[in-house]
Design a protein around this motif. Structure first.
Motif, PDB file in Angstrom:
ATOM      1  N   GLY A  62       8.766 -22.048 -18.813  1.00 19.04           N
ATOM      2  CA  GLY A  62       9.754 -22.666 -17.249  1.00 19.04           C
ATOM      3  C   GLY A  62       8.954 -24.630 -17.674  1.00 19.04           C
ATOM      4  O   GLY A  62       7.877 -24.506 -17.614  1.00 19.04           O
ATOM      5  N   ILE A  63       9.418 -25.046 -18.051  1.00 21.53           N
ATOM      6  CA  ILE A  63       8.998 -26.986 -17.917  1.00 21.53           C
ATOM      7  C   ILE A  63       9.026 -28.020 -17.453  1.00 21.53           C
ATOM      8  O   ILE A  63      10.971 -27.889 -17.210  1.00 21.53           O
ATOM      9  CB  ILE A  63       8.872 -27.452 -19.647  1.00 21.53           C
ATOM     10  CG1 ILE A  63       7.825 -26.281 -20.798  1.00 21.53           C
ATOM     11  CG2 ILE A  63       7.855 -28.368 -19.502  1.00 21.53           C
ATOM     12  CD1 ILE A  63       7.605 -27.567 -21.746  1.00 21.53           C
ATOM     13  N   CYS A  64       8.694 -28.131 -16.090  1.00 28.28           N
ATOM     14  CA  CYS A  64       8.871 -28.999 -14.989  1.00 28.28           C
ATOM     15  C   CYS A  64      10.735 -28.337 -13.954  1.00 28.28           C
ATOM     16  O   CYS A  64      10.302 -27.348 -13.772  1.00 28.28           O
ATOM     17  CB  CYS A  64       9.282 -30.552 -15.840  1.00 28.28           C
ATOM     18  SG  CYS A  64       9.388 -31.239 -14.704  1.00 28.28           S
ATOM     19  N   LEU A  65      11.382 -28.871 -14.619  1.00 30.94           N
ATOM     20  CA  LEU A  65      12.527 -28.339 -13.875  1.00 30.94           C
ATOM     21  C   LEU A  65      13.166 -26.711 -13.960  1.00 30.94           C
ATOM     22  O   LEU A  65      12.868 -26.256 -13.389  1.00 30.94           O
ATOM     23  CB  LEU A  65      13.915 -28.643 -14.409  1.00 30.94           C
ATOM     24  CG  LEU A  65      15.143 -28.166 -12.934  1.00 30.94           C
ATOM     25  CD1 LEU A  65      15.282 -28.901 -12.142  1.00 30.94           C
ATOM     26  CD2 LEU A  65      16.250 -29.265 -13.766  1.00 30.94           C
ATOM     27  N   GLY A  66      12.757 -26.303 -15.218  1.00 38.77           N
ATOM     28  CA  GLY A  66      12.393 -24.755 -15.595  1.00 38.77           C
ATOM     29  C   GLY A  66      11.616 -24.766 -14.498  1.00 38.77           C
ATOM     30  O   GLY A  66      11.369 -23.120 -14.353  1.00 38.77           O
ATOM     31  N   PHE A  67      10.279 -24.748 -14.713  1.00 44.29           N
ATOM     32  CA  PHE A  67       9.268 -24.471 -13.668  1.00 44.29           C
ATOM     33  C   PHE A  67       9.762 -24.158 -11.861  1.00 44.29           C
ATOM     34  O   PHE A  67       9.772 -23.100 -11.850  1.00 44.29           O
ATOM     35  CB  PHE A  67       8.732 -25.548 -13.615  1.00 44.29           C
ATOM     36  CG  PHE A  67       6.537 -24.310 -13.326  1.00 44.29           C
ATOM     37  CD1 PHE A  67       6.290 -24.096 -12.662  1.00 44.29           C
ATOM     38  CD2 PHE A  67       7.229 -25.746 -12.042  1.00 44.29           C
ATOM     39  CE1 PHE A  67       5.202 -24.011 -12.201  1.00 44.29           C
ATOM     40  CE2 PHE A  67       5.944 -25.497 -10.647  1.00 44.29           C
ATOM     41  CZ  PHE A  67       4.884 -24.401 -11.107  1.00 44.29           C
ATOM     42  N   GLN A  68      10.466 -24.966 -12.108  1.00 45.12           N
ATOM     43  CA  GLN A  68      10.927 -24.988 -10.269  1.00 45.12           C
ATOM     44  C   GLN A  68      12.092 -23.693 -10.456  1.00 45.12           C
ATOM     45  O   GLN A  68      12.000 -23.530  -9.007  1.00 45.12           O
ATOM     46  CB  GLN A  68      11.335 -26.498 -10.202  1.00 45.12           C
ATOM     47  CG  GLN A  68      10.399 -27.314  -9.799  1.00 45.12           C
ATOM     48  CD  GLN A  68      10.693 -28.757  -9.688  1.00 45.12           C
ATOM     49  OE1 GLN A  68      11.349 -29.172  -9.310  1.00 45.12           O
ATOM     50  NE2 GLN A  68      10.173 -29.407  -9.325  1.00 45.12           N
ATOM     51  N   SER A  69      12.370 -23.660 -11.401  1.00 48.29           N
ATOM     52  CA  SER A  69      13.802 -22.830 -11.153  1.00 48.29           C
ATOM     53  C   SER A  69      13.388 -21.777 -11.399  1.00 48.29           C
ATOM     54  O   SER A  69      13.836 -20.820 -10.520  1.00 48.29           O
ATOM     55  CB  SER A  69      14.700 -23.013 -12.467  1.00 48.29           C
ATOM     56  OG  SER A  69      15.469 -21.663 -12.610  1.00 48.29           O
ATOM     57  N   LEU A  70      12.453 -21.275 -12.206  1.00 52.27           N
ATOM     58  CA  LEU A  70      11.219 -19.979 -12.065  1.00 52.27           C
ATOM     59  C   LEU A  70      10.510 -19.452 -10.325  1.00 52.27           C
ATOM     60  O   LEU A  70      11.236 -18.273  -9.978  1.00 52.27           O
ATOM     61  CB  LEU A  70      10.184 -20.500 -13.347  1.00 52.27           C
ATOM     62  CG  LEU A  70       9.220 -18.311 -13.190  1.00 52.27           C
ATOM     63  CD1 LEU A  70      10.414 -17.541 -13.128  1.00 52.27           C
ATOM     64  CD2 LEU A  70       8.138 -19.044 -14.563  1.00 52.27           C
ATOM     65  N   CYS A  71      10.034 -20.458  -9.951  1.00 49.33           N
ATOM     66  CA  CYS A  71       9.375 -19.999  -8.869  1.00 49.33           C
ATOM     67  C   CYS A  71      10.760 -19.770  -8.015  1.00 49.33           C
ATOM     68  O   CYS A  71      10.104 -19.069  -6.986  1.00 49.33           O
ATOM     69  CB  CYS A  71       8.350 -21.538  -8.743  1.00 49.33           C
ATOM     70  SG  CYS A  71       7.094 -21.336 -10.132  1.00 49.33           S
ATOM     71  N   LEU A  72      11.119 -21.062  -7.790  1.00 51.56           N
ATOM     72  CA  LEU A  72      12.513 -20.890  -6.578  1.00 51.56           C
ATOM     73  C   LEU A  72      13.837 -19.864  -7.101  1.00 51.56           C
ATOM     74  O   LEU A  72      13.389 -18.642  -5.616  1.00 51.56           O
ATOM     75  CB  LEU A  72      13.698 -22.293  -6.542  1.00 51.56           C
ATOM     76  CG  LEU A  72      14.945 -21.639  -5.706  1.00 51.56           C
ATOM     77  CD1 LEU A  72      14.199 -22.299  -4.702  1.00 51.56           C
ATOM     78  CD2 LEU A  72      16.217 -23.090  -6.447  1.00 51.56           C
ATOM     79  N   ALA A  73      13.550 -19.088  -7.857  1.00 47.50           N
ATOM     80  CA  ALA A  73      14.603 -17.600  -8.005  1.00 47.50           C
ATOM     81  C   ALA A  73      12.824 -16.533  -7.610  1.00 47.50           C
ATOM     82  O   ALA A  73      13.347 -15.299  -7.172  1.00 47.50           O
ATOM     83  CB  ALA A  73      14.535 -17.186  -9.734  1.00 47.50           C
ATOM     84  N   HIS A  74      11.338 -16.621  -6.998  1.00 46.87           N
ATOM     85  CA  HIS A  74      10.841 -15.693  -6.778  1.00 46.87           C
ATOM     86  C   HIS A  74       9.731 -16.156  -5.687  1.00 46.87           C
ATOM     87  O   HIS A  74       9.136 -15.387  -5.325  1.00 46.87           O
ATOM     88  CB  HIS A  74       9.997 -15.436  -8.172  1.00 46.87           C
ATOM     89  CG  HIS A  74      10.513 -14.986  -9.315  1.00 46.87           C
ATOM     90  ND1 HIS A  74      11.148 -15.666 -10.378  1.00 46.87           N
ATOM     91  CD2 HIS A  74      10.511 -13.679  -9.679  1.00 46.87           C
ATOM     92  CE1 HIS A  74      11.665 -14.613 -11.411  1.00 46.87           C
ATOM     93  NE2 HIS A  74      11.096 -13.450 -10.885  1.00 46.87           N
ATOM     94  N   GLY A  75      10.918 -16.993  -4.363  1.00 51.48           N
ATOM     95  CA  GLY A  75      10.584 -17.016  -3.628  1.00 51.48           C
ATOM     96  C   GLY A  75      10.081 -18.467  -3.085  1.00 51.48           C
ATOM     97  O   GLY A  75       9.962 -18.334  -1.798  1.00 51.48           O
ATOM     98  N   ALA A  76       9.366 -19.376  -3.718  1.00 54.27           N
ATOM     99  CA  ALA A  76       9.299 -20.664  -3.643  1.00 54.27           C
ATOM    100  C   ALA A  76      10.317 -21.556  -2.554  1.00 54.27           C
ATOM    101  O   ALA A  76      11.494 -20.953  -2.880  1.00 54.27           O
ATOM    102  CB  ALA A  76       8.611 -21.162  -4.924  1.00 54.27           C
ATOM    103  N   GLN A  77       9.228 -22.509  -2.045  1.00 56.23           N
ATOM    104  CA  GLN A  77      10.180 -23.139  -1.976  1.00 56.23           C
ATOM    105  C   GLN A  77      10.382 -24.822  -2.944  1.00 56.23           C
ATOM    106  O   GLN A  77       8.991 -25.018  -3.687  1.00 56.23           O
ATOM    107  CB  GLN A  77       9.754 -23.618  -0.808  1.00 56.23           C
ATOM    108  CG  GLN A  77      10.235 -22.556   0.680  1.00 56.23           C
ATOM    109  CD  GLN A  77      11.840 -22.482   0.895  1.00 56.23           C
ATOM    110  OE1 GLN A  77      12.513 -22.989   0.988  1.00 56.23           O
ATOM    111  NE2 GLN A  77      11.519 -21.376   0.558  1.00 56.23           N
ATOM    112  N   ILE A  78      11.017 -25.723  -2.669  1.00 62.48           N
ATOM    113  CA  ILE A  78      11.309 -27.097  -3.342  1.00 62.48           C
ATOM    114  C   ILE A  78      10.627 -28.258  -2.315  1.00 62.48           C
ATOM    115  O   ILE A  78      11.886 -28.261  -1.792  1.00 62.48           O
ATOM    116  CB  ILE A  78      12.882 -26.905  -4.297  1.00 62.48           C
ATOM    117  CG1 ILE A  78      12.311 -25.850  -5.095  1.00 62.48           C
ATOM    118  CG2 ILE A  78      12.492 -28.291  -4.822  1.00 62.48           C
ATOM    119  CD1 ILE A  78      11.240 -25.784  -6.323  1.00 62.48           C
ATOM    120  N   GLU A  79      10.213 -28.937  -1.823  1.00 69.89           N
ATOM    121  CA  GLU A  79      10.176 -30.131  -1.411  1.00 69.89           C
ATOM    122  C   GLU A  79       9.628 -31.321  -1.782  1.00 69.89           C
ATOM    123  O   GLU A  79       9.147 -31.288  -3.422  1.00 69.89           O
ATOM    124  CB  GLU A  79       8.789 -29.523  -0.853  1.00 69.89           C
ATOM    125  CG  GLU A  79       8.770 -28.160   0.002  1.00 69.89           C
ATOM    126  CD  GLU A  79       7.982 -27.484   0.517  1.00 69.89           C
ATOM    127  OE1 GLU A  79       6.750 -28.385   0.376  1.00 69.89           O
ATOM    128  OE2 GLU A  79       7.741 -26.692   1.395  1.00 69.89           O
TER     129      GLU A  79
END
Length: 1504
Positions: free
Chosen positions: A658-675
């Motif tokens: 995942g790059i940039c948005l793909g990275f954030q999508s990966l993290c969000l799907a595994h419990g992270a928050q987007i700020e």
């Protein structure tokens, strides 16, 4: 020139074929290893020549010599086996160093002692080669290291030169060793024994040199530690939940064998089975080689033909030399045939030649067989080494290669004994037949075991489907066609090409003819079943493919390394409509050997319940890249299919980056928050902190470009408390996201704190990075990161394949419904013709053209192929027949004649015309190399010149005759398809006979509006513009200025009989040049000064009536704030906000049409006089008037389709107080560089989309260019089609070969420049990035049409070239609403980023407006020019009164304004006063349209 170009191509082709291109970039470690082998084999050769003689000179018996040779061989076998098995554990460099030390010790012992026991011990324990062949642990370790260092597609090249240099080394040692001994013996005091000992001292020295070289090898040579392999290259699968009926044995690295445990246990069970088969084959080959070694062949030849030593030596030395030449071409053969086929294709004929060697009775034919065998015999060595490196896992290679080499040595040792027995009984010839037969058996069995089996379609199923394409699959593709294979290779057939035994696969999305994973693909199994079943069995039935796999695929096929199973690797790229996606695709394709297929995240075929589900589609790929894009990962519409990746069941898992948005999508799907970030990071470069593991392995200092407003919060202490107890905590997962391991951070911005830059999933093959590795400002470590990810993905796939052996006998429990046979046609149609998926434009095209046919009737609607002949040949009625088959051209010197002179000479100011003019310096030379060389006057022939109009709102395309009356009108979906076809149809068959540098022979001249550009990527807008959105005139007569060469070209494409017009026009210009040279030549008598009070009354009256409609400042400031809010929310990186309705009102004088036209020409001259620019333009076609002084080129391309873009962001006005150093300091601000970087990356993306990977180059990146009145920050991006020679300096660019002759290009490439032109609309410098989302955001924000402003203006040449500018610094008359008032529209704006300040953006917009409005508002502009200098008006009035001049004197005002402006700049430089500097009437000759500069707190006046 053609000869030089041909020679260059030949050299480049040879470099590619012989692997020299690969070797050039192989790296230091590879060079050291190959040079080390050359030196070692040279030493072996020299010692082998004298070893027996050395023992004989010491008086040892033949029995002692034979025993020595035997024991040396056995000792080498045992020690080499041991060292190769423990080499990876001990360290490869350490093993090579130990081997060099053993070699040194052996040489020293032989040089210093005569004791037989000592010599025997040194030979057994040390390294001495009795026969000059490779011995010791070196080869296995070196081959494994080379395989580790080089990517799979380059290994064959490297191994080829590894073998070639070994052969050369041996021959060098044999030659130099013999000559050295002879020379030393001839010296006084030197005995034969002394000469022998000298050779051993040289041998000792070589060992020392090898030891030193081993010390210079880098850590990259070592195999990655177990911990890293588990997480990166061989991450184990998760344990199944039991629902699928099988279990997986997963071995955690903590439970693995320790560093010094049994190395054979590291070889997997499946690899052992492969190793057993290979060893069985190599035994046959080596036994055959051992039966007929070089010495016995010599013996046979001498005995059979009674040859003299000299003659025999000549024959054998020739064959040795030829074998070296054959080795050089081994890599080239492997590239075309694949590894296994190359091994067999070269080795099998050699084996046959060997078996036939005893047959001829004459020496010539026998010699031919020897030479033929010599050419082919060794060509299989490099492909064989590359093959072994592919079929075994990285941690197995060294041990496997060592065991293979030992086996071959032992096998060869028995061969001479067998031959001796046969020769002793008078059957010497049988040895050659037996050896050739053994080696031929090896070749055939190699094909049987590793080339695979092809299941072709049965005849009974030929009428199974309406699809006429053949069906079939390769169950086990040839091993050689894995990563190295290209679609053009025989091993991988393109659609429509079926190789021997191969059947094309009908739904390979982009031409590959086999699926990549036999054990995991429902599609694969369904297709195989379909190929094998008859019509009655398979039509309309639902299949459970997994239950049938075991009946079709041999058990070993799914347990072998994927290198055996796959064709060329394929990577799926999920495009989130980003403006940098194509750069990532290009980076991947250039750094790894894989084909990239791109689809959009909202592909409707996968978001609906079609049979071809996304999970099934993924099974045809090796990995996925989830790309960047605007928006937030929290919004489903912004990530689309990305979310499906993280939901995949275990059996459907696939490696993902995942790059940039793909990275954030990966993290969000595994419990992270987007700020939100406190300070967004767009176009900024930061150093990324990492610990060197995972995908950062061997990555040094990483400077990476960032494009993000949002960040990922995983609940880490460094994010919450901004501190950790010790640095090691940075890399620990959190309770919030226990499955995500942080592997990189950014600490560049204090306000943002620690920003997570990269993660890896602890159990699944998921990685992600926040930054952009593909950006032009990311250093080379970004490419290394991509390569590391690909290696990790491949290793995971290999591990998956090995551990999934149990699956092939189980029925999959995938939640997706099973595929029906008939569903494959749907799936095939989705991606067979276009891997990027059919888009909505194609659907709209069919609907609109259908509507057009129904509304206007079939006779009214024209296809592109029907419209083009009308323009070229007319209709025999109102359209003239003017075939552009011949280009008439004549040239003369321009002298001091200007474009305005020629225009007025042909009465252009009073009539319709198109003038593209380059601003010049006082010496009439171009302003700058690379821009503004040419000016073009397109002559409008009254009553004849055709026009092509298109209106966005109605989608209506109109062909108008010379009287501007509509001839044909119909609705189209894509007007550019028509224009493209027209330009292809207009290509001349006869070009000018002599050299011509003119870029334009004739063709289309005109413009395209901003709204027309929006339609190119599916944004429809409603317009009320009375002017056409696309307007082109077909110019058949033209006059071209070459300001660099000071020539004028008069040209015509108006049929075969227009040469008289060309000659008469040339004569007319020639007389004008002569006349002007008389008045402008140096004259000792000064000319009288012009009277300042003699002015144009009509023009002055018109200017005096001009008034500006004020702009609502607060409204514009509010729009800037809204734009920054969108940027902060991650919706865009940059928004180019404009105001296209800034107005100038003037009283229209009562004039006839010709005089009124002349007035607009005078306004144009006034505009270009104030703002000389390289891309000025005057266009008047019927009611369309355009007065432009644009500083910015959109795109240009030559007749060879080489394109160039010159994005400009950042300008500093020159003054006595502003040095180049000052300008560079000002232009080094992060805001200016970020804006320039964003547009450079955007342009690269657009060009990559047309020209492909490897054909786009940034020649100049953010360099300060000095012009007559200013400094500019300029970048230059070139796009060059493959095979087209391209100049690499700006000076060469100005004289491209295509302007000398109309070089013929392939039909598929003759419109590349045009395609890049269309696909890049509207100009990125007028939209922002990502382009599509930015345009969508700007539409409601601006809430107005831009029209021609923000569009492009230029020409399309019939020879294939084109050049367009961005329509800025431009005035256009609004459609008249009254009979007494003219309204001129002037657009202006600026790029809004997170670093912008609203007030400065407003000042920038005002300054740009005034720079154009100065041509209209000169008498009244002073009051608004300097917002911080209210004393300007009384100063001017007082100055004027004091000198007795009227206060409306324009020249005086301009001079005074210039003086005040310069004083303002000096104050800024000296004291750093916090003021805003706006532009005066002279400003804006810069390339991005600003002309001002700022202090630390103020923004630079920059281009839109």
């Amino acid at each position: 020139m053609a000869v030089c170009a041909g020679c260059t191509k030949v050299v480049q082709w040879l470099a590619q074929e012989l692997g020299l291109k690969t070797m050039r970039s192989a790296g230091k470690d590879v060079y050291i290893i190959i040079l080390s082998r050359y030196l070692r084999l040279a030493a072996y050769g020299a010692v082998a020549l004298i070893l027996a003689l050395y023992f004989e000179a010491q008086g040892f018996s033949d029995e002692h010599i034979g025993l020595f040779m035997t024991l040396t061989l056995l000792g080498d076998v045992l020690i080499s086996l041991f060292l190769t098995l423990v080499a990876d554990a001990m360290g490869r460099r350490a093993t090579l160093l130990l081997g060099a030390a053993m070699m040194t010790i052996s040489g020293a012992v032989f040089a210093t002692t005569n004791d037989y026991a000592a010599l025997l011990a040194a030979a057994i324990v040390g390294v001495i080669s009795p026969g000059g062949n490779e011995i010791g642990p070196f080869r296995a370790v070196e081959e494994s290291t080379l395989a580790h260092l080089m990517s799979e597609e380059k290994r064959a090249d490297v191994f080829t030169w590894y073998v070639v240099m070994a052969v050369l080394g041996t021959s060098t040692g044999l030659v130099l060793g013999g000559q050295a001994v002879d020379h030393l013996q001839s010296l006084d005091g030197w005995t034969e024994f002394d000469a022998f000992r000298f050779i051993f001292w040289v041998y000792t020295g070589v060992g020392c040199v090898k030891a030193v070289m081993a010390l210079f090898l880098s850590a990259k040579c070592e195999r990655v530690e177990k911990e890293e392999l588990v997480s990166d290259e061989q991450e184990p699968l998760l344990n199944g939940d039991g629902s699928n009926g099988y279990t997986q044995q997963v071995l955690d690295y903590r439970d693995r064998p320790t560093r010094w445990s049994n190395p054979i246990s590291a070889i997997s069970e499946q690899s052992r089975w492969i190793l057993f088969k290979l060893c069985s084959l190599f035994f046959l080959d080596s036994l055959g080689s051992g039966m007929v070694p070089f010495s016995l062949v010599n013996f046979y030849m001498e005995r059979k033909f009674s040859l003299g030593k000299g003659q025999l030596g000549g024959i054998m030395s020739t064959t040795w030399f030829i074998s070296t030449i054959g080795n050089v071409f081994a890599s080239s053969v492997a590239k075309r045939l694949g590894l296994v086929k190359a091994m067999v294709a070269t080795h099998l004929p050699s084996s046959i030649f060997l078996a036939l060697l005893p047959v001829p009775n004459g020496l010539p034919l026998t010699t031919c067989l020897l030479v033929g065998r010599a050419v082919l015999n060794s060509m299989d060595q490099a492909p064989r080494s590359a093959f072994i490196s592919l079929v075994f896992l990285p941690e197995e290679r060294t041990a496997v290669m060592g065991m293979v080499n030992i086996l071959k040595t032992l096998s060869q040792s028995g061969g001479p004994w067998v031959t001796g027995v046969l020769a002793g009984r008078g059957h010497f010839w049988v040895a050659f037949v037996a050896a050739g037969s053994l080696k031929a058996a090896y070749d055939i069995l190699l094909l049987v075991f590793f080339a695979g089996t092809v299941h072709e379609r049965s005849e009974a199923s030929e009428d199974l489907s309406d699809n006429p394409e053949p069906l079939g699959v390769n169950v086990i593709p040839d091993a050689e066609s894995d990563r190295d294979a290209r679609p053009k290779d025989d091993a991988v057939n393109t659609p429509g090409q079926v190789g021997s035994g191969d059947v094309a696969n009908p739904f390979a999305p982009s031409g590959a003819n086999s699926l990549s994973r036999c054990a995991h693909s429902h599609l694969f199994a369904s297709l195989v079943v379909r190929c094998c079943l008859g019509t009655s069995q398979s039509r309309n039935r639902t299949l459970q493919p997994s239950a049938l796999i075991s009946k079709i695929i041999p058990p070993y096929a799914c347990t072998m390394s994927p290198a055996i199973l796959t064709q060329r690797a394929r990577i799926l790229f999920l495009d989130a409509y980003d403006s940098f996606s194509n750069n990532i695709v290009a980076q991947i394709e250039q750094s790894v050997d894989a084909e990239v297929v791109k689809i959009y995240i909202d592909e409707p075929h996968f978001l609906t319940n079609l049979p071809g589900t996304f999970a099934d589609y993924l099974k045809t790929f090796d990995a996925v890249v989830a790309g960047p894009g605007p928006g937030s990962a929290t919004e489903e519409k912004d990530v689309g299919l990305m979310n499906e990746l993280w939901k995949m069941q275990d059996e459907n898992l696939i490696p993902v980056l995942g790059i940039c948005l793909g990275f954030q999508s990966l993290c969000l799907a595994h419990g992270a928050q987007i700020e939100k970030l406190v300070e967004p990071r767009h176009g900024l470069v930061a150093e990324i902190l990492h610990k060197g593991g995972s995908i950062f392995s061997d990555v040094g200092q990483l400077l990476a470009t960032q494009y993000h407003s949002l960040q990922v919060n995983i609940g880490h202490l460094i994010q919450i408390k901004r501190s950790v107890c010790h640095p090691g905590e940075l890399w620990k997962p959190t309770e919030t996201c226990p499955e995500l391991d942080p592997i990189a951070w950014d600490f560049d911005n204090k306000r943002n704190g620690a920003v997570l830059m990269a993660v890896k999933h602890s159990q699944k093959p998921f990685w992600g990075v926040q930054f952009h590795p593909e950006s032009i400002c990311t250093n080379d470590e970004g490419t290394r990161l991509i390569q590391n990810w690909w290696k990790a993905a491949q290793a995971w796939r290999r591990k998956r394949s090995v551990e999934s052996k149990e699956r092939i006998n189980q029925v999959s429990d995938s939640p997706s419904s099973p595929l029906k046979v008939d569903d494959h046609e749907t799936f095939h149609q989705l991606h067979h013709s276009n891997p990027h998926v059919e888009n909505t434009l194609n659907k709209k095209r069919r609907l609109l053209e259908s509507a057009s046919a129904s509304d206007h009737g079939n006779e009214q609607w024209l296809s592109p192929a029907e419209l083009a002949p009308l323009i070229a040949h007319g209709d025999g009625k109102s359209l003239p027949d003017l075939p552009p088959s011949i280009v008439h051209c004549a040239t003369t010197g321009s002298g001091r004649l200007t474009v305005a002179d020629v225009s007025e000479l042909f009465d252009i100011p009073r009539n319709e015309a198109i003038v593209l003019e380059s601003g010049l310096q006082s010496d009439l030379l171009p302003m700058k190399v690379g821009t503004g060389r040419y000016s073009i006057v397109g002559l409008i022939i009254p009553g004849e010149t055709l026009r092509l109009h298109y209106h966005v709102d109605s989608h209506k395309l109109e062909l108008r005759n010379g009287n501007d009356k509509v001839h044909t009108s119909f609705v189209v979906a894509d007007p550019w398809e028509y224009i493209k076809t027209i330009m292809q149809h207009l290509k001349p068959t006869r070009t000018p006979p002599g050299p011509t540098f003119a870029p334009f022979w004739g063709g289309m001249m005109g413009y395209a509006s901003y709204e027309a550009g929006l339609q190119t990527f599916g944004i429809d807008v409603s317009t009320s513009n009375a002017f056409p959105d696309i307007c082109f005139a077909y110019i058949t007569r033209s006059i071209v200025f070459d300001h660099q060469l000071k020539k004028i070209y008069v040209q015509s494409i108006r049929g075969p009989n227009d040469q008289p017009w060309v000659e008469s026009t040339l004569e007319k210009i020639y007389k004008a040049v002569a006349q002007k040279s008389q008045f402008s030549s140096p004259n000792p008598t000064p000319l009288p000064k012009a009277n300042p009070f003699e002015t144009d009354a009509v023009l002055n009256q018109y200017l005096a009536s001009c008034e500006e409609t004020p702009v609502d400042r607060e409204s514009y400031l509010d729009k800037v704030v809204q734009a920054q809010h969108m940027i902060a929310n991650g919706l865009s990186y940059e928004l180019c906000l404009t105001n296209a309705t800034l107005q100038i009102h003037a009283q229209r004088p009562s004039l006839d049409k010709a005089t009124s036209n002349e007035l607009s020409w005078k306004l144009y001259k006034r505009l270009t006089g104030h703002n000389p620019a390289p891309f000025s333009a005057f266009l008047r076609l019927h009611n369309v008037h355009i007065l432009s002084s644009s500083p910015e080129r959109y795109i240009s391309w030559d007749r060879n389709q080489s394109a160039q873009c010159r994005p400009i962001k950042g300008t500093v006005r020159k003054s006595p107080k502003v040095t180049r150093a000052d300008a560079m300091k000002i232009l080094s601000s992060s805001k200016e560089r970020a804006e320039n970087l964003m547009i450079v990356d955007l342009v690269r993306h657009q060009l990559h989309g047309v020209y492909g990977s490897g054909n786009v180059h940034v020649r100049q990146l953010m360099e300060v260019e000095e012009y007559e009145t200013l400094y500019q920050l300029v970048s230059v991006i070139d796009a060059v089609p493959p095979g087209v020679p391209k100049a690499r300096t700006p000076n060469e660019w100005e004289e491209p070969s295509d302007y000398i002759s109309s070089k013929k290009t392939d039909d598929a490439e003759d419109m590349l420049g045009f395609e890049a032109f269309v696909q890049s609309l509207p100009p990125g410098s007028m939209t922002g990035a990502p382009k599509k989302r930015s345009c969508e955001l700007l539409l409601p924000l601006e809430n107005q049409e831009r029209g021609v402003y923000s569009g492009v203006l230029g020409y399309l040449d019939v020879g294939g070239a084109g050049d367009f500018s961005v329509v800025i610094r431009t005035a256009l008359p609004s459609p008249p609403t009254t009979t007494i008032t003219d309204t001129w529209l002037i657009g202006a704006g600026g790029a809004i980023t997170s670093q912008s300040t609203p007030s400065s953006e407003y000042s920038e917009m005002r300054g740009k407006f005034l720079s154009t409005a100065a041509a209209f508002l000169a008498p009244a502009v002073t009051a608004t020019v300097f917002t911080t200098t209210p004393t300007v008006i009384p100063l001017i009035s007082g100055f004027s009164s004091m000198h007795g001049l009227p206060t409306t004197n324009v020249d005086l005002r301009v001079r005074l304004q210039e003086m005040l402006r310069r004083r303002e700049e000096e104050r800024l430089l000296e004291g750093g006063v916090d003021v805003e500097v706006d532009l005066d009437v002279d400003v804006d000759v810069d390339g991005d349209g600003d002309g001002g500069w700022e202090t630390e707190d103020d923004e630079l006046i920059d281009g839109e």
